[in-house]
Design a protein around this motif. Structure first.
Motif, PDB file in Angstrom:
ATOM      1  N   ASP A 281      -4.166   4.652  -4.917  1.00 50.89           N
ATOM      2  CA  ASP A 281      -3.152   3.671  -4.505  1.00 50.89           C
ATOM      3  C   ASP A 281      -2.510   4.063  -3.182  1.00 50.89           C
ATOM      4  OD1 ASP A 281      -3.699   2.269  -6.782  1.00 50.89           O
ATOM      5  OD2 ASP A 281      -1.920   2.960  -7.899  1.00 50.89           O
ATOM      6  N   GLU A 282      -2.230   5.376  -3.027  1.00 47.45           N
ATOM      7  CA  GLU A 282      -1.626   5.829  -1.767  1.00 47.45           C
ATOM      8  C   GLU A 282      -2.583   5.619  -0.609  1.00 47.45           C
ATOM      9  OE1 GLU A 282       1.246   7.231   0.749  1.00 47.45           O
ATOM     10  OE2 GLU A 282       1.395   6.646  -1.369  1.00 47.45           O
TER      11      GLU A 282
ATOM     12  N   ARG B 152      -2.454   1.974   0.417  1.00 48.58           N
ATOM     13  CA  ARG B 152      -1.245   1.661   1.184  1.00 48.58           C
ATOM     14  C   ARG B 152      -1.397   2.079   2.637  1.00 48.58           C
ATOM     15  NH1 ARG B 152       1.662   2.687  -3.687  1.00 48.58           N
ATOM     16  NH2 ARG B 152       1.619   4.957  -3.315  1.00 48.58           N
ATOM     17  N   LYS B 153      -1.877   3.310   2.843  1.00 50.51           N
ATOM     18  CA  LYS B 153      -2.005   3.809   4.208  1.00 50.51           C
ATOM     19  C   LYS B 153      -3.050   3.020   5.000  1.00 50.51           C
ATOM     20  CE  LYS B 153      -0.484   8.551   3.267  1.00 50.51           C
ATOM     21  NZ  LYS B 153      -0.849   9.979   3.288  1.00 50.51           N
TER      22      LYS B 153
ATOM     23  N   GLN C 134      -3.673   7.404  -8.681  1.00 52.48           N
ATOM     24  CA  GLN C 134      -2.425   7.472  -7.920  1.00 52.48           C
ATOM     25  C   GLN C 134      -2.715   7.764  -6.449  1.00 52.48           C
ATOM     26  OE1 GLN C 134       0.450  10.084  -9.654  1.00 52.48           O
ATOM     27  NE2 GLN C 134       2.028   9.624  -8.130  1.00 52.48           N
TER      28      GLN C 134
END
Length: 615
Positions: A506-507, A510-511, A503
């Motif tokens: 994934d963050e 994205r960043k 998780q």
């Protein structure tokens, strides 16, 4: 591929070619015959020729084939030889035979060069522009050739140069004016077929008989100057039969007038003290004036009649279209006093044309569409000619129907002011429904396509979209070498996932993806997620130094995120970048990607958190 011609077709083609190449022989025979006629029928004892038919005969036969240069030159050459032989057989000296033949060939060439610009057949003479060419040729060619012919003719006849010049010019001009239309009619005329001509003959029989009788009567007496009596029946004959009547009148007038005058009859013999040469010039001038009067009238009348026939046909077609078109057509003045509405109104609105005409014009518009109607009318009054718009048209049943209207303003011929408009209205209700359904489908399809092209995690273009962008670039810039490809990879990302969980991974992706996208400095550059922790950037047309600046921006932006990463010696998330410049216009895209990928792994081996440019 076309099929080979059949045996019958080959025979027809061979026959046409045979007839075509028989033309020089036909022309030579006709030219010799016309030379004999000129010396036997249209010349006096001193060989002064009243009407010179040789040029006209050759010209009339050649004009339909003038565009064939080889055939034209062969025909003129055969005509020249035939004329020289015929003139010699008629008793003229050899030098004179050659001189008159060469002059005639030059005459044909000059006249043909003028006429070939717009005249290749008889029907061409029935237009104003083509007849002007004919009149020019009938004047210019005789003048030019007359200047050349006068020297040998005056030497042979021992006559004054000026008188021989006038006679030569007029005899040639009369020959062209009389015989060229006759020959073109026989070869190419619309009514050369007796079956087509027969229905048109009865109205012209009486005028032709009247004209012939008047000409015979005028030239059978030598007491009264009645030449003017010829013109009324001449005009009458032309009014009935057009240009065909004019050429018949010219032939009849030349034959009768020349025969009578040569035998001492006609108004030109009122005074017996006038010399024969002067009498001949007067006869030629009279014949030329008669032709100049008749031929233009016939040509212009036929042109006007053809225009009227076309106009009537067009009017008939137009009315048929109006009555049978599915579109509703309105012709209306702005005050609504004059309105014409086609029968399609009943199918479109439920009202008959008469009922619809009684309605207030604006009452047929949906209330929400009234501003459009006011705008269109105001704009047309101000001078704008055309408008095309959609609105909802009132129905007799009480509903509304979507229609498309094309309105065109019409103007007063004298004042130039806008008088009203012509509107064409067609039903588009099914089109509107289809467009609405299509729009909804298009929105749904765009959403699906966007999903198919976008990486769900980072919202960047995905691998598929990037590959498509790369292909489009290769196709669009075949001849351009300059361009840069960047491949970016997050350092130690596997350990990041192991340490912080998927998780958090994934963050992180994205960043990082947002940081890469925001670091681009040109709108033409494309950033995409390549797969896993890899990203890529395509920079079409960019030099290397620009890509290096972008790479530095990306490295700084990712470091600036300050995402903790215990497995990275830097203590935060970093990137490694490989840069490859396009080296050849025809370089395989896969090789370009491999070079950028190799540069990326060079950055990894060199300590990561940096970029490397492929060499």
């Amino acid at each position: 591929m076309s099929e080979p011609p059949t045996t019958n077709a080959r025979r027809r083609i061979l026959l046409q070619r045979t007839h075509r190449w028989m033309l020089p022989l036909y022309l030579a025979a006709a030219s010799s015959l016309s030379m004999w006629v000129a010396f036997q029928w249209f010349a006096d004892a001193s060989h002064v020729i009243w009407v010179w038919p040789v040029t006209a005969v050759q010209l009339g036969i050649l004009l339909p084939f003038w565009s064939d240069v080889r055939l034209r030159l062969w025909s003129i050459g055969c005509g020249l030889v035939a004329n020289a032989i015929a003139a010699r057989l008629l008793g003229t000296p050899l030098w004179f035979s050659l001189a008159i033949s060469l002059t005639s060939a030059f005459d044909v060439t000059v006249a043909g060069a003028i006429l070939s610009r717009g005249v290749s057949g008889f029907e061409d003479l029935k237009s104003r522009a083509s007849f002007k060419l004919f009149a020019t040729a009938a004047f210019v060619a005789p003048v030019v050739s007359g200047l050349l012919a006068t020297l040998p003719v005056s030497s042979l006849l021992h006559g004054p140069f000026g008188r021989v010049l006038v006679t030569s010019i007029l005899s040639d001009a009369i020959g062209i004016a009389v015989l060229v239309p006759v020959i073109l009619f026989c070869l190419t005329g619309k009514y050369r077929d007796p079956r087509k001509l027969a229905p048109h003959l009865p109205p012209g029989v009486l005028p032709a008989i009247l004209f012939t009788a008047v000409v015979v009567g005028v030239f059978s007496q030598s007491i009264y100057p009645l030449l003017f009596l010829i013109f009324p029946p001449l005009v009458l004959l032309i009014m009935v039969m057009g240009l065909e009547g004019a050429i018949f009148a010219n032939v009849a007038l030349v034959l009768i007038a020349c025969y009578a005058t040569a035998h001492g009859h006609g108004p030109l013999w009122l005074s017996r003290d006038v010399q024969w040469e002067e009498r001949l010039v007067i006869l030629q001038i009279f014949l030329w004036v008669a032709m100049v009067t008749g031929l233009p009238i016939g040509a212009l009348l036929d042109e006007q009649r053809r225009a009227e026939i076309k106009a009537n046909d067009a009017r008939s077609i137009y009315m048929t279209l109006l009555e049978n078109t599915a579109d509703m057509i309105i012709l209306s003045s702005f005050d609504g006093e004059q309105r014409f509405i086609t029968a399609a109104s009943e199918a479109l609105t439920g009202w008959t044309p008469e009922e619809f005409a009684k309605l207030d014009r604006l009452s047929t518009f949906h209330p929400e569409d009234l501003p459009v109607a006011d705008m269109v009318i105001s704009s047309m009054k101000e001078g704008k000619r055309e408008h095309q718009f959609r609105y909802r048209l009132r129905q007799k049943s009480g509903g509304w129907r979507w229609v498309e209207a094309s309105a065109r303003a019409y103007f007063d011929d004298f004042t130039g002011e806008v008088r009203g408009y012509v509107g064409t209205i067609r039903d588009i209700s099914s089109v509107v429904k289809t467009e609405e359904a299509r729009e909804q489908l298009s929105l749904a399809q765009e959403g699906l396509e966007l999903m198919a092209r976008t990486d769900a995690l980072t919202s960047l273009p995905n691998r598929r979209a990037f590959d498509n962008a790369l292909d489009q670039y290769i196709l669009g810039y075949r001849s351009e070498v300059q361009g840069v490809l960047l491949i970016l990879d997050i350092d130690f990302f596997k350990s990041f996932n192991d340490e912080y969980g998927h998780q958090a991974g994934d963050e992180c992706l994205r960043k990082v993806g947002q940081a890469i996208s925001s670091s681009l400095i040109r709108s033409t550059d494309t950033a995409a997620r390549w797969g896993g922790e890899e990203f890529c950037v395509l920079m079409p047309g960019a030099p290397v130094h620009v890509s290096e600046r972008v790479a530095l921006n990306v490295l700084d932006a990712v470091r600036g995120l300050r995402i903790p990463h215990a497995g990275n010696p830097e203590g935060i998330v970093t990137l490694s970048i490989g840069i490859a410049q396009r080296t050849e216009a025809n370089e395989d895209p896969s090789l370009w990607v491999q070079r950028a990928d190799a540069a990326l792994y060079a950055s990894k081996r060199s300590g990561k958190n940096r970029f490397t440019v492929a060499t």
